[in-house]
Design an enzyme around this catalytic site. Structure first.
Site, PDB file in Angstrom:
ATOM      1  N   ARG A   1       2.252 -11.525   6.291  1.00 19.38           N
ATOM      2  CA  ARG A   1       3.792 -11.328   6.251  1.00 19.38           C
ATOM      3  C   ARG A   1       4.318 -10.856   7.285  1.00 19.38           C
ATOM      4  O   ARG A   1       5.440 -10.705   7.576  1.00 19.38           O
ATOM      5  CB  ARG A   1       3.820 -10.879   4.881  1.00 19.38           C
ATOM      6  CG  ARG A   1       3.483 -11.665   3.649  1.00 19.38           C
ATOM      7  CD  ARG A   1       3.891 -11.104   2.462  1.00 19.38           C
ATOM      8  NE  ARG A   1       5.420 -11.195   1.948  1.00 19.38           N
ATOM      9  CZ  ARG A   1       5.989 -10.279   1.087  1.00 19.38           C
ATOM     10  NH1 ARG A   1       5.163  -9.711   0.300  1.00 19.38           N
ATOM     11  NH2 ARG A   1       7.343 -10.412   0.946  1.00 19.38           N
TER      12      ARG A   1
ATOM     13  N   PRO B   1       0.830  -1.313   0.036  1.00 12.42           N
ATOM     14  CA  PRO B   1       0.046   0.204   0.295  1.00 12.42           C
ATOM     15  C   PRO B   1       0.937   1.288   0.046  1.00 12.42           C
ATOM     16  O   PRO B   1       1.696   1.297   0.791  1.00 12.42           O
ATOM     17  CB  PRO B   1      -0.822  -0.008   1.158  1.00 12.42           C
ATOM     18  CG  PRO B   1      -0.104  -1.068   2.140  1.00 12.42           C
ATOM     19  CD  PRO B   1       0.546  -2.058   1.540  1.00 12.42           C
ATOM     20  N   GLU B   2       0.419   2.381  -0.733  1.00 15.28           N
ATOM     21  CA  GLU B   2       1.156   3.526  -0.847  1.00 15.28           C
ATOM     22  C   GLU B   2       0.134   4.581  -0.351  1.00 15.28           C
ATOM     23  O   GLU B   2      -0.767   4.349   0.275  1.00 15.28           O
ATOM     24  CB  GLU B   2       1.717   3.996  -2.198  1.00 15.28           C
ATOM     25  CG  GLU B   2       2.820   2.825  -2.761  1.00 15.28           C
ATOM     26  CD  GLU B   2       3.319   3.649  -3.955  1.00 15.28           C
ATOM     27  OE1 GLU B   2       3.316   4.658  -4.565  1.00 15.28           O
ATOM     28  OE2 GLU B   2       3.858   2.693  -4.946  1.00 15.28           O
TER      29      GLU B   2
ATOM     30  N   HIS C   1      -4.232 -14.969  10.550  1.00 18.41           N
ATOM     31  CA  HIS C   1      -3.555 -13.887  10.901  1.00 18.41           C
ATOM     32  C   HIS C   1      -4.177 -12.659  11.264  1.00 18.41           C
ATOM     33  O   HIS C   1      -3.601 -11.466  11.089  1.00 18.41           O
ATOM     34  CB  HIS C   1      -2.713 -13.462   9.453  1.00 18.41           C
ATOM     35  CG  HIS C   1      -2.014 -14.548   8.715  1.00 18.41           C
ATOM     36  ND1 HIS C   1      -0.831 -15.049   9.380  1.00 18.41           N
ATOM     37  CD2 HIS C   1      -2.014 -15.638   7.849  1.00 18.41           C
ATOM     38  CE1 HIS C   1      -0.384 -16.366   8.658  1.00 18.41           C
ATOM     39  NE2 HIS C   1      -1.258 -16.593   7.813  1.00 18.41           N
TER      40      HIS C   1
END
Ligand SMILES: [Zn+2]
Length: 283
Positions: free
Chosen positions: A119, A2-3, A100
């Site tokens: 991750r 994500p930016e 997660h």
């Protein structure tokens, strides 16, 4: 990854369920993500009213009534899920807990906010609200590209005598906060500047011209994110990623989209990251 526009979209998606509500229950399922969670994080969150959400660079900042601010970084694969929102905007039931789901916040309005990150490159921290800007993560950041402190003169000064490629300079978080690989490629394409050009060798007028282009590229992407929020109801309550058309990013081997240009988009690797550009119209 994500930016800035994606993070802005996530923040705007979370705000209606969190602002003004109290964190009735906080569940922290592991001791760390990228870094250890702060001491007693669940206790420090529980019972706190959320005053407001804001964004700095790629961080979501949640200001709490206690005078602390919860900092959230999505990392590479972090997702925020909203379920059970009573405001009528989102109709999802609480989903079955997934492997997660690292942090779960139950708001007193019935909304549940889940941070899921397979991750585990994401992060959460608690900062003093009053001194948050001086913290280790935030104090190194340059101005916000959509804020008033980001100006033509700022960029001209930052680029002066710089020997590194313009691509690298624009990715430097100390020069501009929150710009990442995708939107730097898009910016340089719109500006007609090769990513390989030395930053210090670009005429001042062209450097100044980058400022409105950066804003435009980000605002277009934020607008696309905003439209994606309207489809939120059918999207399973997941925030953060949306379909967006790029002009040059990820278009290697395809024809340049610029009117009148017959070039082909190429990919080069700079500082370990792919740059996409048209060698014909980006000089
Ligand atoms: Zn071209």
């Amino acid at each position: 990854m994500p930016e800035l526009p994606e993070v802005e979209t996530v923040m705007r998606g979370l705000a209606p369920s969190m602002e003004g509500a109290v964190i009735a229950r906080a569940q922290v399922n592991r001791p760390d993500l990228r870094w250890p969670f702060p001491d007693r994080m669940a206790d420090r969150l529980m019972g706190q009213r959320v005053d407001r959400l804001r964004r700095r660079s790629k961080y979501i900042l949640v200001d709490l009534a206690s005078g602390e601010t919860l900092l959230i970084h999505l990392g590479m694969s972090g997702r925020m899920l909203v379920s059970g929102d009573p405001l009528g905007q989102f109709v999802h039931d609480h989903p079955t807990a997934e492997k997660h789901d690292h942090v779960v916040l139950d708001m007193d309005n019935g909304a549940r906010i889940t941070f899921n990150d397979p991750r585990r490159f994401g992060a959460m921290d608690l900062l003093d609200t009053a001194t948050a800007e001086d913290s280790k993560l935030l104090s190194v950041l340059g101005p916000e590209p959509l804020g008033n402190q980001f100006s033509e003169q700022h960029l001209i000064n930052a680029f002066e005598n710089k020997k590194s490629p313009v691509k690298t300079a624009l990715l430097d978080q100390g020069i501009i906060a929150g710009l990442g690989n995708i939107y730097v490629c898009e910016t340089l394409y719109r500006a007609g500047i090769s990513p390989k050009r030395k930053a210090g060798a670009i005429a001042q007028q062209k450097v100044a011209g980058l400022v409105p282009i950066i804003r435009e590229v980000l605002q277009d992407a934020i607008a696309a994110g905003g439209s994606s929020l309207k489809d939120f109801r059918s999207a399973g309550g997941e925030l953060g990623y949306f379909q967006h058309q790029f002009d040059v990013y990820d278009r290697e081997g395809k024809p340049c989209k610029r009117k009148g240009c017959t070039g082909t988009v190429q990919r080069v690797v700079q500082s370990g990251r792919s740059s996409f550009y048209c060698p014909t119209c980006q000089r």
